[in-house]
Design a protein around this motif. Structure first.
Motif, PDB file in Angstrom:
ATOM      1  N   GLN A   1      -1.073   5.392   2.218  1.00 43.01           N
ATOM      2  CA  GLN A   1       0.122   4.581   1.981  1.00 43.01           C
ATOM      3  C   GLN A   1       0.144   4.010   0.563  1.00 43.01           C
ATOM      4  N   SER A   2      -0.983   3.511   0.086  1.00 42.74           N
ATOM      5  CA  SER A   2      -0.991   2.946  -1.269  1.00 42.74           C
ATOM      6  C   SER A   2      -0.784   4.040  -2.321  1.00 42.74           C
TER       7      SER A   2
ATOM      8  N   ASP B   1       2.879   4.721  -2.354  1.00 40.00           N
ATOM      9  CA  ASP B   1       3.534   3.621  -3.063  1.00 40.00           C
ATOM     10  C   ASP B   1       3.339   3.762  -4.568  1.00 40.00           C
ATOM     11  N   ASP B   2       2.094   4.036  -4.986  1.00 34.25           N
ATOM     12  CA  ASP B   2       1.798   4.192  -6.413  1.00 34.25           C
ATOM     13  C   ASP B   2       2.558   5.371  -7.021  1.00 34.25           C
TER      14      ASP B   2
ATOM     15  N   ASP C   1       9.191   7.032  -1.306  1.00 32.75           N
ATOM     16  CA  ASP C   1       9.682   6.271  -0.164  1.00 32.75           C
ATOM     17  C   ASP C   1       8.882   6.712   1.059  1.00 32.75           C
TER      18      ASP C   1
END
Length: 171
Positions: free
Chosen positions: A145-146, A149-150, A154
């Motif tokens: 997930q990170s 995000d990075d 989406d």
């Protein structure tokens, strides 16, 4: 799917097509081999190269009217690539490598955590996992997930309590 294109996967494809009102194709990435013998499934998964899967999925996309990388002939059509287990890992690798505009849904499949690879994606990613899945510890899912995000992707990563790997078995 780790065990091949078995009746469970066909039922899921039929359910998704009916519920979503769309065309769903479940490609046979093991090319006719189905097994319930775990050592054989492991061998199939380890010896099925991503490039061959990508080529097979490209053929499916051409059949559906999606042409070259990241585009389609009919701009009203949208593509999502969904995979379960073995197929989930193959799905996200396919979209990072070839169909960057497609949405990706990974049902308890091996995530990609390399930010540079994930930056190739233009479509959203949904990940569905269980918190008792020994294959994908929470640290890996947090990293997934990170990394998304990075990479500016989406995403919606869901980890369900009380379930392990392959928790959606039957429709």
């Amino acid at each position: 799917e780790f065990f091949g294109l078995n009746p469970s996967i066909v039922e899921k494809a039929e359910l998704l097509a009916k519920d979503l009102g769309c065309t769903v194709i479940a490609p046979d990435t093991f090319r006719g081999t189905v097994t319930d013998f775990v050592p054989k499934a492991i061998w199939l998964a380890l010896t099925t190269p991503q490039d061959r899967v990508n080529d097979d999925l490209d053929a499916v996309c051409r059949y559906l009217g999606f042409d070259e990388v990241g585009s389609n002939a009919d701009s009203a059509k949208k593509l999502a690539v969904v995979g379960f287990c073995f197929g989930g890992g193959k799905a996200i690798r396919y979209t990072t490598q070839r169909k960057r505009d497609a949405a990706t849904v990974v049902f308890y499949g091996s995530p990609v955590t390399d930010v540079k690879e994930l930056q190739q994606l233009n479509g959203p990613v949904c990940g569905i996992f269980g918190n008792q899945d020994a294959q994908f510890p929470s640290s890996l899912l947090d990293n997934f997930q990170s990394s998304l995000d990075d990479a500016g992707v989406d995403n919606d990563i869901r980890v369900y309590d009380g379930v392990g790997h392959a928790f959606w078995k039957d429709v």
